[in-house]
Design an enzyme around this catalytic site. Structure first.
Site, PDB file in Angstrom:
ATOM      1  N   ASN A  32       0.861  -1.190   0.000  1.00 43.16           N
ATOM      2  CA  ASN A  32       0.000   0.000   0.000  1.00 43.16           C
ATOM      3  C   ASN A  32       0.891   1.232   0.000  1.00 43.16           C
ATOM      4  OD1 ASN A  32       0.468   0.979   2.837  1.00 43.16           O
ATOM      5  ND2 ASN A  32      -0.245  -1.093   3.269  1.00 43.16           N
TER       6      ASN A  32
ATOM      7  N   ASP B 120      -3.747  -6.410   5.443  1.00 43.70           N
ATOM      8  CA  ASP B 120      -4.758  -7.266   6.079  1.00 43.70           C
ATOM      9  C   ASP B 120      -4.788  -8.653   5.437  1.00 43.70           C
ATOM     10  OD1 ASP B 120      -5.751  -5.369   7.922  1.00 43.70           O
ATOM     11  OD2 ASP B 120      -6.859  -4.372   6.311  1.00 43.70           O
TER      12      ASP B 120
ATOM     13  N   LYS C 216      10.298 -17.273  -9.340  1.00 44.09           N
ATOM     14  CA  LYS C 216       9.520 -16.226 -10.008  1.00 44.09           C
ATOM     15  C   LYS C 216       8.470 -16.872 -10.929  1.00 44.09           C
ATOM     16  CE  LYS C 216       9.915 -12.327 -13.069  1.00 44.09           C
ATOM     17  NZ  LYS C 216      10.413 -12.161 -14.428  1.00 44.09           N
TER      18      LYS C 216
ATOM     19  N   PHE D  71      -4.156   2.984  14.783  1.00 44.99           N
ATOM     20  CA  PHE D  71      -4.641   3.953  13.809  1.00 44.99           C
ATOM     21  C   PHE D  71      -5.808   3.331  13.057  1.00 44.99           C
ATOM     22  CE2 PHE D  71      -2.019   7.785  13.126  1.00 44.99           C
ATOM     23  CZ  PHE D  71      -1.154   7.609  14.192  1.00 44.99           C
TER      24      PHE D  71
ATOM     25  N   LYS E  72     -13.597  -0.026  16.677  1.00 46.87           N
ATOM     26  CA  LYS E  72     -12.256  -0.646  16.648  1.00 46.87           C
ATOM     27  C   LYS E  72     -11.635  -0.677  18.039  1.00 46.87           C
ATOM     28  CE  LYS E  72     -11.125  -0.086  12.030  1.00 46.87           C
ATOM     29  NZ  LYS E  72     -10.823   0.803  10.955  1.00 46.87           N
TER      30      LYS E  72
ATOM     31  N   LYS F 163     -10.753  -4.279  19.403  1.00 45.82           N
ATOM     32  CA  LYS F 163      -9.329  -4.631  19.514  1.00 45.82           C
ATOM     33  C   LYS F 163      -8.825  -4.496  20.950  1.00 45.82           C
ATOM     34  CE  LYS F 163      -8.309  -3.639  14.695  1.00 45.82           C
ATOM     35  NZ  LYS F 163      -7.232  -3.469  13.731  1.00 45.82           N
TER      36      LYS F 163
HETATM   37  N1  CTP Z   1      -3.226  -3.475  12.304  1.00 41.56           N
HETATM   38  C1  CTP Z   1      -2.552  -4.504  12.901  1.00 41.56           C
HETATM   39  N2  CTP Z   1      -2.404  -5.699  12.267  1.00 41.56           N
HETATM   40  C2  CTP Z   1      -2.989  -5.911  11.082  1.00 41.56           C
HETATM   41  C3  CTP Z   1      -3.723  -4.877  10.471  1.00 41.56           C
HETATM   42  C4  CTP Z   1      -3.813  -3.670  11.100  1.00 41.56           C
HETATM   43  O1  CTP Z   1      -2.039  -4.310  13.997  1.00 41.56           O
HETATM   44  N3  CTP Z   1      -2.843  -7.081  10.501  1.00 41.56           N
HETATM   45  C5  CTP Z   1      -3.305  -2.199  12.996  1.00 41.56           C
HETATM   46  C6  CTP Z   1      -2.760  -1.033  12.229  1.00 41.56           C
HETATM   47  O2  CTP Z   1      -1.403  -0.798  12.506  1.00 41.56           O
HETATM   48  C7  CTP Z   1      -3.609   0.114  12.718  1.00 41.56           C
HETATM   49  C8  CTP Z   1      -4.946  -0.547  12.947  1.00 41.56           C
HETATM   50  O3  CTP Z   1      -4.654  -1.912  13.185  1.00 41.56           O
HETATM   51  O4  CTP Z   1      -3.146   0.600  13.941  1.00 41.56           O
HETATM   52  C9  CTP Z   1      -5.817  -0.424  11.756  1.00 41.56           C
HETATM   53  O5  CTP Z   1      -6.896  -1.263  11.957  1.00 41.56           O
HETATM   54  P1  CTP Z   1      -7.733  -1.873  10.754  1.00 41.56           P
HETATM   55  O6  CTP Z   1      -8.809  -2.704  11.395  1.00 41.56           O
HETATM   56  O7  CTP Z   1      -6.850  -2.502   9.757  1.00 41.56           O
HETATM   57  O8  CTP Z   1      -8.347  -0.602  10.239  1.00 41.56           O
HETATM   58  P2  CTP Z   1      -8.447  -0.046   8.829  1.00 41.56           P
HETATM   59  O9  CTP Z   1      -7.105  -0.086   8.166  1.00 41.56           O
HETATM   60  O10 CTP Z   1      -9.071   1.263   9.021  1.00 41.56           O
HETATM   61  O11 CTP Z   1      -9.310  -1.113   8.069  1.00 41.56           O
HETATM   62  P3  CTP Z   1     -10.858  -1.597   8.118  1.00 41.56           P
HETATM   63  O12 CTP Z   1     -11.681  -0.373   8.394  1.00 41.56           O
HETATM   64  O13 CTP Z   1     -10.998  -2.177   6.789  1.00 41.56           O
HETATM   65  O14 CTP Z   1     -10.964  -2.629   9.209  1.00 41.56           O
END
Ligand code: CTP
Length: 413
Positions: free
Chosen positions: A221, A290, A300, A338, A352, A356
């Site tokens: 990304n 994700d 490759k 974040f 979240k 979390k």
């Molecule tokens: N994060 C993490 N481990 C992952 C994915 C994300 O620790 N595998 C953390 C990121 O570092 C960030 C937060 O989770 O602090 C973001 O959460 P996430 O649920 O991925 O939120 P979004 O990116 O906003 O995605 P969505 O709304 O699609 O859930």
């Protein structure tokens, strides 16, 4: 807002009525020191200026007098000047000395402990912290003599801002440009900031992850890592011991941070897991992937006609892992994540926070003109106690404000 306005707003609280001695060396970049003095004054600092003889060939003392609204020290042996404040007075009064520009010659003289003009004498006599802003021709900067002088100065605890890289007045291009005046002012303010994270261990994750499906191809990304790197430098400035776990970015890690480079989400998860014990604050600023390809080819993949399908599986959510791990722990770090949102920012962030089991979610607006790849950001910090909205500003400023919100919670525990 110009970068100068922005920094003045950012550092006003840190610089108001603080006594700063700006020591000006003799280089063409002395003209940029004028702007730094103006910004210090605008931020409410009490600024004294001292100039080497060479500096006075580039900018008239009267310019600095008008900008600082104080007499300028130019001559160590002037009875009138010594009567006024004098080199010892300047040295004693200063809470911080900023040497801008620090020329190659001035660095050499400071290193040797020379005290034959007002600037070097004040520097030898002061016990205040010193910030050096080097500016010189790229070859002078790279010369072994300068490198050695610089090593010695750094080992004595002198801090440094810049040099920047780019085109120089001498016609060369490379490292050696004086840092921008607002960057000098920000670095100075951070040296004067209260060390409210002293003795604390902070882990910051930053940047994107790369999820490979063969040895040379990956899904990633556009995260630049700037937000996380800015948080790491702000935490360092506040006295923390900082571990920066970073995905691949093109930024240099702040000096004094321990950098742990990783590529994949799994590597980041492992690094966090291995290092989190004993941490006081974890800020997950990384844009962790994700999903990762279910299979990683060992060689490759050759192209073939027609469509190709890659099957993805979820990566481990590091924050969820941390939230669960520390849920009932007697001593747990403050956990901040974040969130990237395009709509219903606060609602999604609250969800979240609960799901979390973390202490704060910093919600970014990533719609049009949003955070990804940008120098600026606009966020809402959501905790169980309420929300704090930070209006659009540079990522450096936002990072500082995020810590303003998080640090009291860290220290209280
Ligand atoms: N994060 C993490 N481990 C992952 C994915 C994300 O620790 N595998 C953390 C990121 O570092 C960030 C937060 O989770 O602090 C973001 O959460 P996430 O649920 O991925 O939120 P979004 O990116 O906003 O995605 P969505 O709304 O699609 O859930």
């Amino acid at each position: 807002m110009t970068p100068g306005d922005e920094v003045v707003a950012e550092v006003e609280g840190l610089l108001k009525e603080r006594r700063i001695l700006v020591a000006v060396g003799g280089g063409i970049a002395a003209y940029k020191a004028c702007e730094a003095v103006r910004l210090f004054v605008r931020a409410g600092a009490e600024v004294h200026v001292a100039m080497t003889r060479a500096a006075q060939e580039f900018v008239a003392p009267l310019t600095f007098q008008a900008l600082s609204q104080r007499p300028v020290a130019t001559d160590l042996l002037s009875p009138a000047e010594e009567q006024q404040i004098g080199h010892i007075g300047l040295a004693d009064r200063a809470e911080l000395v900023v040497v801008a520009p620090t020329t190659a010659d001035l660095a050499a003289r400071i290193r040797m402990g020379v005290a034959d003009d007002i600037v070097t004498a004040a520097l030898l006599a002061t016990t205040a912290p010193v910030l050096l802003a080097p500016a010189m021709n790229v070859h002078m900067w790279e010369h072994p003599a300068t490198r050695e002088n610089w090593e010695v100065l750094r080992s004595r605890g002198y801090q440094q801002v810049g040099p920047d890289s780019g085109a120089m007045a001498c016609g060369h291009t490379g490292d050696g440009r004086l840092a921008e005046p607002w960057d000098i002012v920000r670095a100075a303010a951070r040296m004067l900031a209260p060390k409210d994270l002293a003795g604390r261990k902070v882990i910051v994750t930053a940047g994107p992850t790369r999820e490979f499906f063969d040895p040379v191809r990956f899904v990633s990304n556009p995260s630049s890592g700037r937000m996380g790197y800015a948080i790491a430098s702000a935490a360092l400035a506040r006295g923390a011991e900082v571990l920066l776990i970073s995905g691949p970015v093109s930024l240099s890690a702040p000096a004094d941070a321990e950098l742990l480079p990783v590529e994949t989400a799994a590597e980041m998860a492992q690094a966090v897991q291995e290092r989190v014990e004993g941490a006081d604050l974890v800020v997950m600023a990384a844009a962790v992937g994700d999903y990762r390809p279910q299979h990683v080819a060992s060689h490759k993949l050759k192209k073939s006609p027609g469509a190709e399908t890659v099957v993805f599986e979820r990566t481990e959510d590091i924050l969820v892992m941390l939230g669960a791990h520390f849920e009932d722990a007697p001593e747990r770090p403050l956990l901040a994540g974040f969130a990237a949102e395009t709509e219903h920012v606060v609602e999604h962030a609250r969800e979240k926070l609960e799901r979390k089991k973390v202490d704060a979610i910093v919600a970014n607006f990533v719609g049009e003109g949003g955070a990804f790849g940008s120098d600026e950001n606009e966020v809402v910090i959501v905790t169980r106690e309420g929300t704090t909205t930070l209006k659009r500003a540079s990522k450096e400023r936002i990072a500082w404000q995020i810590l303003d919100a998080l640090v009291p919670r860290v220290v209280r525990r």
